[in-house]
Design an enzyme around this catalytic site. Structure first.
Site, PDB file in Angstrom:
ATOM      1  CB  CYS A  35      21.916  61.397  -6.833  1.00  0.00           C
ATOM      2  SG  CYS A  35      21.662  63.032  -8.037  1.00  0.00           S
TER       3      CYS A  35
ATOM      4  CG  ASN B   7      22.634  53.562  -0.265  1.00  0.00           C
ATOM      5  OD1 ASN B   7      22.581  53.008   0.669  1.00  0.00           O
ATOM      6  ND2 ASN B   7      21.851  53.604  -1.365  1.00  0.00           N
TER       7      ASN B   7
END
Ligand code: MG
Length: 317
Positions: free
Chosen positions: A249, A258
């Site tokens: 985020c 990721n």
């Protein structure tokens, strides 16, 4: 819509995705999800075709409050035949919790650099290996598979470039403890493909077969798929990814980016590399989870496909 599949020479026919969303993803999200939502998330991932789903972490809740419900979660998930559900175990106390719950797969978490070992594990590399030795030994005696995560394999925010020989040395010591798989982490996402190839060749030359090596790329600088392709061309067949890019985020302080599972699936589907995982179900799950997290998925592929019905696919089916 069908966009076709076009193979590229030198790639494996099949890749195993290690889905790390429920652990690595959620532990880096600011929102804390109820245990029922996590259990449904894991069930959806398995329904999408995943056979390796990192489930949670037995790190002390003081350090990872997002996963404080590890025992309750592991007790309620319905474990499907042929699916592995590894959990992160930091020490012998964590291993005992895992053994009590019938966990069959664990992961331990090391660092290739002293700076990150001190900050993340609160001990030197030597001290962390001393801590892992009895964990790995007891786990292997109990018949468990043990994944060794190694962080900062390419660059470190305090040390800069990390020497390949240093990564190979720490990785070899972790494998010598009895770990069954090594996951090379580009924790800050700075790797580029030449470096990936250099490290993989050095590891193989030092005696770690690449069939036992996974890659864990972060997309911080947009390099995760280039690096993945380079790793697959070297003989790696396991790739870590996080559903919807969880843990990435852009508004979270600890965001690390990721690689999103859907972006990886679009890439591998286009190359005709089998994964057994449904892109359509993955996108549906990430859209469902994004509603519970209160923010959209950072995955390009989720953004491109969400709302499109019928969903675009490679096979047309
Ligand atoms: Mg990660």
């Amino acid at each position: 819509m069908n966009y076709g599949r076009t193979p590229l020479d030198g790639l494996p026919p099949r890749v195993t995705i290690c889905e790390v969303g429920p652990r690595d993803g959620l532990q880096n999200e600011s929102a804390v999800l109820p245990v029922e939502v996590k259990a449904e998330f894991i069930a959806r991932l398995v329904d999408a075709g995943h056979s390796l789903v990192e489930t949670t972490s037995f790190v002390h809740p003081r350090w990872v409050p997002q996963l404080a419900d590890a025992e309750a979660l592991f007790a309620v998930i319905e474990r499907a035949e042929g699916v592995r559900y590894p959990v992160l175990v930091p020490n012998e106390r964590g291993l005992e919790r895992a053994l009590d719950l019938g966990v069959r797969d664990i992961a331990v978490f090391g660092s290739a650099t002293e700076s990150f070992a001190e900050r993340n594990l609160n001990r030197s590399i030597d001290e962390s290996l001393e801590m892992f030795a009895p964990v790995v030994g007891r786990a292997r005696e109990a018949g468990m598979a043990v994944r060794a995560y190694l962080s900062m394999c390419f660059g470190d925010p305090w040390e800069g470039e990390v020497p390949v020989r240093k990564v190979v040395e720490v990785a070899s010591r972790m494998m010598a403890l009895g770990c069954t798989e090594l996951s090379l982490g580009d924790t800050i996402g700075v790797a580029t493909p030449g470096r990936v190839v250099l490290l993989l060749k050095a590891l193989a030359a030092a005696g770690t077969p690449l069939e036992r090596v996974a890659v864990h790329f972060h997309d911080t600088y947009g390099q995760a798929l280039s690096n993945t392709l380079a790793a697959l061309q070297c003989g790696v067949t396991t790739v870590d990814a996080s559903a919807g890019g969880l843990g990435g985020c852009p508004y979270a302080r600890r965001a690390t980016g990721n690689l999103a599972t859907e972006d990886l699936l679009w890439h591998l589907d286009g190359l005709g590399v089998e994964t057994g995982v449904s892109l359509e179900k993955s996108v549906e799950t990430s859209v469902w989870l994004a509603e519970r997290l209160g923010r959209p998925s950072p995955s390009r592929t989720v953004a491109a496909l969400r709302g499109n019905r019928p969903i675009a696919s490679r096979s047309g089916t």
